[in-house]
Design a protein around this motif. Structure first.
Motif: not given
Length: 259
Positions: A131-150
């Protein structure tokens, strides 16, 4: 459109990216017309993280709706009993089988299993559905979410790269490199901007070692301030840094053209 992924997930695994979506992007989320739609694309073998995102979005505005999209039919069937008002699950992929442009698409630990050369076309396809102004957030994290990037994209393409870590889960900031988005994970090599950025973070982290007795939070804030002062175009500030986050303009870390 897409391939079946391994589907591994854990409850609360996406808490860091969800905190950023509902915190740093709260004003954007509140700006959409009534009853905006979010899509959790490729939620995996368990719908737990899709349900969590739905609940977190509803804390920002109670009229948010969410559709979980999965390409594997048995995963959709398993999620159906959890449907309720505003939350549903559908079979599909990157084409986004929803009846309206979504305000938000989150795809985590999905493109990691694709080829780097596939990423650009997938990003373009999903972003074109926003949609206008919408966001797509694409990324990766470790198995229990301690480290993430997007990476965060809008209709004009990628805008930012975010890093988020749990304090105490790393020795140096560059430890997050193994969780870089697919577009960057193979570019953490000398001569690539993302490699230079991670080295700059490491250098500033080591230079702030004297703050270690005051806690890793203060050390992380000092690191972020130092790399910003050195000219890296950070787009957030201390309120996010204190959470173990850091967001930089995409152009500063974008992959170099291949010849």
């Amino acid at each position: 459109m897409g391939n079946v992924t391994r589907g591994t997930t854990n409850p609360n695994r996406m808490r860091r990216v969800d905190r950023w979506i509902t915190g740093a992007q709260a004003r954007r989320l509140r700006s959409f017309p009534a009853a905006p739609l979010a899509v959790d694309l490729g939620y995996g073998a368990s719908p737990a993280t899709a349900v969590e995102l739905f609940d977190r979005l509803r804390a920002v505005r109670p009229d948010f709706r969410l559709t979980g999209v999965e390409i594997e039919p048995t995963r959709v069937a398993a999620a159906k009993p959890l449907e309720r008002d505003g939350l549903d699950f559908r079979l599909g992929g990157f084409e986004l089988p929803v009846g309206e442009p979504p305000a938000l698409v989150r795809a985590f630990n999905v493109l990691r299993q694709y080829e780097e050369d596939d990423v650009g076309a997938i990003w373009d396809l999903v972003a074109s559905r926003l949609a206008p102004g919408g966001l797509f957030v694409e990324g990766t994290c470790d198995e229990i979410g301690r480290r993430a990037t997007w990476a965060t994209l809008d209709a004009d393409g990628p805008r930012t790269l975010s890093l988020a870590v749990r304090f105490g889960s790393f020795e140096r900031p560059s430890d997050v490199a193994e969780r870089l988005p697919k577009a960057l994970i193979h570019r953490n090599v000398p001569g690539e901007p993302v490699h230079d950025f991670l080295r700059a973070l490491d250098g500033a982290w080591l230079a702030a070692a004297s703050l270690a007795p005051f806690g890793n939070r203060q050390r992380w804030i000092a690191m972020a301030r130092a790399v910003g002062d050195a000219g890296w175009p950070l787009v957030d500030g201390p309120s996010r840094w204190r959470l173990g986050e850091l967001t930089i303009a995409w152009h500063a870390v974008a992959p170099s053209p291949r010849h």
